[in-house]
Scaffold this motif. Structure first.
Motif, PDB file in Angstrom:
ATOM      1  N   SER A   5       0.818  -1.222   0.000  1.00 29.09           N
ATOM      2  CA  SER A   5       0.000   0.000   0.000  1.00 29.09           C
ATOM      3  C   SER A   5       0.849   1.268   0.000  1.00 29.09           C
ATOM      4  O   SER A   5       0.312   2.367  -0.010  1.00 29.09           O
ATOM      5  CB  SER A   5      -0.902   0.012   1.245  1.00 29.09           C
ATOM      6  OG  SER A   5      -0.127   0.138   2.434  1.00 29.09           O
ATOM      7  N   GLU A  11       0.621  -1.388  -5.363  1.00 27.53           N
ATOM      8  CA  GLU A  11      -0.771  -1.838  -5.278  1.00 27.53           C
ATOM      9  C   GLU A  11      -1.231  -2.430  -6.604  1.00 27.53           C
ATOM     10  O   GLU A  11      -1.970  -3.415  -6.652  1.00 27.53           O
ATOM     11  CB  GLU A  11      -1.663  -0.667  -4.872  1.00 27.53           C
ATOM     12  CG  GLU A  11      -3.103  -1.035  -4.655  1.00 27.53           C
ATOM     13  CD  GLU A  11      -3.968   0.168  -4.304  1.00 27.53           C
ATOM     14  OE1 GLU A  11      -5.201   0.049  -4.398  1.00 27.53           O
ATOM     15  OE2 GLU A  11      -3.412   1.236  -3.962  1.00 27.53           O
ATOM     16  N   ALA A  14      -0.985  -6.232  -7.454  1.00 30.08           N
ATOM     17  CA  ALA A  14      -1.928  -7.214  -6.909  1.00 30.08           C
ATOM     18  C   ALA A  14      -2.860  -7.769  -7.976  1.00 30.08           C
ATOM     19  O   ALA A  14      -3.337  -8.906  -7.860  1.00 30.08           O
ATOM     20  CB  ALA A  14      -2.742  -6.581  -5.784  1.00 30.08           C
ATOM     21  N   LEU A 189      -6.375   2.661  -0.067  1.00 28.51           N
ATOM     22  CA  LEU A 189      -6.443   1.741  -1.192  1.00 28.51           C
ATOM     23  C   LEU A 189      -7.539   2.134  -2.171  1.00 28.51           C
ATOM     24  O   LEU A 189      -8.536   2.752  -1.795  1.00 28.51           O
ATOM     25  CB  LEU A 189      -6.704   0.318  -0.688  1.00 28.51           C
ATOM     26  CG  LEU A 189      -5.644  -0.286   0.243  1.00 28.51           C
ATOM     27  CD1 LEU A 189      -6.084  -1.670   0.701  1.00 28.51           C
ATOM     28  CD2 LEU A 189      -4.282  -0.333  -0.433  1.00 28.51           C
ATOM     29  N   THR A 193      -9.014  -2.436  -5.194  1.00 26.73           N
ATOM     30  CA  THR A 193      -8.250  -3.208  -4.229  1.00 26.73           C
ATOM     31  C   THR A 193      -9.092  -3.511  -2.992  1.00 26.73           C
ATOM     32  O   THR A 193      -8.963  -4.574  -2.386  1.00 26.73           O
ATOM     33  CB  THR A 193      -6.964  -2.459  -3.825  1.00 26.73           C
ATOM     34  OG1 THR A 193      -6.239  -2.102  -5.001  1.00 26.73           O
ATOM     35  CG2 THR A 193      -6.083  -3.320  -2.953  1.00 26.73           C
ATOM     36  N   LEU A 218      -4.916   1.862 -11.522  1.00 27.91           N
ATOM     37  CA  LEU A 218      -5.158   2.075 -10.088  1.00 27.91           C
ATOM     38  C   LEU A 218      -4.653   3.425  -9.626  1.00 27.91           C
ATOM     39  O   LEU A 218      -5.223   4.028  -8.729  1.00 27.91           O
ATOM     40  CB  LEU A 218      -4.465   0.977  -9.281  1.00 27.91           C
ATOM     41  CG  LEU A 218      -5.107  -0.412  -9.339  1.00 27.91           C
ATOM     42  CD1 LEU A 218      -4.245  -1.414  -8.595  1.00 27.91           C
ATOM     43  CD2 LEU A 218      -6.491  -0.378  -8.729  1.00 27.91           C
TER      44      LEU A 218
END
Length: 222
Positions: A5, A11, A14, A189, A193, A218
């Motif tokens: 994070s 992030e 992921a 986040l 996420t 993101l």
């Protein structure tokens, strides 16, 4: 423990498009990110990590599981190592026994044990030391017998993100899972996420899975 994070770039890994289909496949379209820790090894604070696997350490014989049904591989506890630095032959780092996740027998207690002062054991043909490069990702099940050799370079570190994925219905009461991701982390986040780390019952398919399109923007949510 929650280094993923720290930056939207981490992030993003992921659900990176190169590996997102694998996590969906292995969890029967029910993935949940349980943790994402940032690790850095140096020659000063590193020691040999004994080879181990979930069946040796966990009392619950039902998990983790690995099987194939109707032509589809299922694996409920998956670990992904995203490498941020190069590992060259002789450096040390991650080692594993290929195929150990399918073994029907326990590893011998005395197999591949450290020497005096936690020194590395001598090479063994059954054990493979992975020399990944920055940008590589190693994906394995917790069933795989694995460990780590001492990190030897004095001028370089071994840096990687370790992401753990489990089925979305595995609960917080499972003592083998990392602690819940705290609110001070979840508050920064992205919505995608948030959905990835959320618990859901077996009969629910998350929108991030239904979309069938990896999320690559993101950073726009930060």
């Amino acid at each position: 423990m929650n280094g993923f994070s720290f930056d939207p770039v981490f992030e993003h890994l992921a659900m990176h498009p190169s590996i997102w289909p694998m996590f969906k496949e292995l969890t029967a379209n029910r993935p949940r990110l349980a943790s994402g820790s940032l690790r850095v090894n140096t020659h000063l604070d590193n020691k040999f990590l004994n080879v181990h696997s979930a069946p040796e350490e966990w009392d619950d014989v039902e998990t983790p599981r690995y099987f194939v049904k109707s032509g589809r591989i299922y694996c409920d506890f998956v670990v992904a190592f995203f490498y941020l630095s190069d590992v060259h032959p002789g450096d040390g780092g991650l080692l594993l026994i290929p195929g150990a996740h399918r073994s029907e027998f326990d590893k011998p207690v005395s197999f591949y044990e450290p020497g005096p002062d936690s020194s590395d054991p001598p090479p063994n043909p059954a054990v493979t030391n992975l020399t990944a490069k920055a940008g590589d990702v190693v994906i394995m099940t917790e069933l795989t017998t694995h460990g780590a050799l001492k990190w030897k370079p004095t001028d370089r570190t071994r840096s990687f993100l370790m992401m753990r994925y489990v089925p979305q219905f595995v609960g917080l009461t499972d003592e083998n899972l990392p602690f819940p991701i705290p609110e001070e982390v979840t508050s920064r986040l992205s919505p995608k996420t948030h959905e990835l780390i959320a618990f859901q019952p077996r009969n629910v398919i998350k929108n991030i899975v239904k979309a069938n399109v990896p999320i690559i923007d993101l950073a726009q949510n930060h």
